[in-house]
Design an enzyme around this catalytic site. Sequence first.
Site, mmCIF file in Angstrom:
data_model
loop_
_atom_site.group_PDB
_atom_site.id
_atom_site.type_symbol
_atom_site.label_atom_id
_atom_site.label_comp_id
_atom_site.label_asym_id
_atom_site.label_seq_id
_atom_site.Cartn_x
_atom_site.Cartn_y
_atom_site.Cartn_z
ATOM 1 N N ARG A 1 10.308 1.184 7.288
ATOM 2 C CA ARG A 1 10.190 -0.036 8.070
ATOM 3 C C ARG A 1 10.819 -1.250 7.405
ATOM 4 N NH1 ARG A 1 4.019 -0.749 8.968
ATOM 5 N NH2 ARG A 1 4.132 -0.583 6.707
ATOM 6 N N ASP B 1 0.836 -1.200 0.000
ATOM 7 C CA ASP B 1 0.000 0.000 0.000
ATOM 8 C C ASP B 1 0.869 1.246 0.000
ATOM 9 O OD1 ASP B 1 -2.423 1.613 0.351
ATOM 10 O OD2 ASP B 1 -1.737 1.880 2.404
ATOM 11 N N HIS B 2 1.948 1.228 0.773
ATOM 12 C CA HIS B 2 2.838 2.381 0.839
ATOM 13 C C HIS B 2 3.662 2.547 -0.436
ATOM 14 C CE1 HIS B 2 2.777 2.117 5.533
ATOM 15 N NE2 HIS B 2 1.631 2.440 5.004
ATOM 16 N N ASP B 3 3.765 1.492 -1.225
ATOM 17 C CA ASP B 3 4.496 1.583 -2.483
ATOM 18 C C ASP B 3 3.695 2.324 -3.548
ATOM 19 O OD1 ASP B 3 6.586 1.055 -4.305
ATOM 20 O OD2 ASP B 3 5.603 -0.742 -5.034
ATOM 21 N N PHE C 1 2.612 3.182 -9.589
ATOM 22 C CA PHE C 1 3.091 1.893 -10.053
ATOM 23 C C PHE C 1 3.677 1.062 -8.909
ATOM 24 C CE2 PHE C 1 3.580 4.975 -13.496
ATOM 25 C CZ PHE C 1 2.802 4.382 -14.483
ATOM 26 N N SER D 1 9.128 1.882 -4.774
ATOM 27 C CA SER D 1 9.496 3.210 -4.265
ATOM 28 C C SER D 1 9.641 3.177 -2.747
ATOM 29 C CB SER D 1 8.458 4.254 -4.675
ATOM 30 O OG SER D 1 7.177 3.949 -4.168
#
Length: 579
Positions: A229, A92-94, A161, A165
């Site tokens: 993290r 989700d954070h990507d 995408f 990242s």
Amino acid sequence: MRPFRSLPFILCCFRKNPLWGSANTGLARWIPAEYEDGENQPKGWNAGRQYSGFPLPLVREVSNKIMRGSSVFVLEDKAYSQMLVDWGQYIDHDISFTPQSSSRTADCLNTCTNANPCFPIQIPEDDKLSRNKSCLPFFRSSPACLTAQPQREQMNSVSSFIDASTVYGHSADLEKTLRNLSGSEGLLAVNVKHTDEGRSFLPFVSVRSACLQGPGSERVECFAAGDSRHTLWVREHNRLARHLTRLNPHWGSEVIYQETRRIIGALHQIITMRDYIPKIIGRAAFDEYIGPYEGYSDSVNPSVSNVFATAAFRFGHVTISPVLARLNQSFQEHERFPSLSLHQTFFSPWRLVQQGGLDPVLRGLLGRPAVLQNQEHLMTEELTERLVVLNIPETVDLAALNLQRGRDHGLPGYNEWRVFCGLDRVETRSDLAEVVGSDVLAEKVMDVYGHPDSMDVWLGGVLERPVSGARTGELFTCLIGKQMKMLREGDRFWWEHPSVFSPKQRQELQRHSLSRVICDNSGVTEVPLDPFRVETYPEDFLSCGNIPSLDLEEWKEQPDDGSYVTVFHLRTQVLLFLD
């Protein structure tokens, strides 16, 4: 050896819609926003406003009456491990991060009045979280600048995408700080002060941080990374980069870095689409909404949608365990570093550095079952009563934050999204009982909202009975499936595209797995073949020697091979140029 790709050919793929999916652009709208003034004001902004004949309930009231669960009572998932939950949060954070607004003139920490950018969460009377305050602070999301729409839109500050990242950063400046630019091996920077039994930790941030500190006198700052993290993938990048350097010593630091990044990005895509998503939405829904890969389409907008980022992909919040398990080599409770209540782990990197490193945590993720959504205890009190957010002095409530964020973003209600997905509207108490599978829960919702049309989409989505073979109900199954299809079909650099890797390289990438990444970058020596499935130790675990690994020989290049031209990670370069 990879197929030849020329720079003009790759750049042409961004000409039609160059901003689609790029960082610092607006989240996509699949149906128009609903604001109280039609343009900007969130639902609940104006006191006394009614929806379907009823006042909109306070989000904290919804959390208290519907979401609140025990810190002790946990229903265990018999199929999946806690690693499944962790991967969902990670990916989700990507693909999405919405920054909050800031203002030099507004003090959102000390006001209970709605005044941009402040949209405080009002606290009902006699609420134990209040501590003599009538609200919790809440900052509205930053509006997107590049939009022709009259309505307020929110920004995605990372690229949509699946491109790792989280590991490499989402801007040119951050990417530069995360790299080790002093050597010739294309490595990422690591911690120079501490190691984890000889393995790398992430570097610390360069300024004094707000991360919490342990009882010792030595400060341990926040980690610096694309997503702070995730140590495992930094180790994997450096492991692969060193191997590629040995295979191709003529490549140089920049080529090694970009080639390794390309592999890491592909592994993120493979693990997510092959191993994770089918377990979340079920194989039947995967085949219906996503299906086999049929190639890139320049007419598909891969931008993450507002409803996906703000509601649907937050389904996993009801599966977060109240405990961070830390296990020893026999996958039993660690003797020196026992498991922790979740709130003890928030913003506490000192625990990794000073309390056993990454291995006990990895064993806990592999060896303990995920929390199964339980409609009598939908969210642990570790998240509704004890959640810590940096720079906010009091604890906050994740369920209330999710609901308030949906209203801040002007998300239409639950029924509007059911219509979008071709599902029947929920009009009555009996309709609601049917989709959630509980008369008691339907009664609670109707008592709080008055009518299903008023229900916030995040709440409605997490309350639905899971689809057979899935961990989401029919609405979130639809929304997640549609989004994942767009992320794949609209990605010119998707790992299966013929121009990205050679057939033999794709074959090797398919052999790799998250279990192998854990084996190669930690002290864990026994793993399940599928790390997302909960297995019994030791009978269902395999020695790392029996887990297939990636053979990088297919990336070996002869220096005099004139048919091969290395093209750097063009998507990254183009998207950073557009920031």
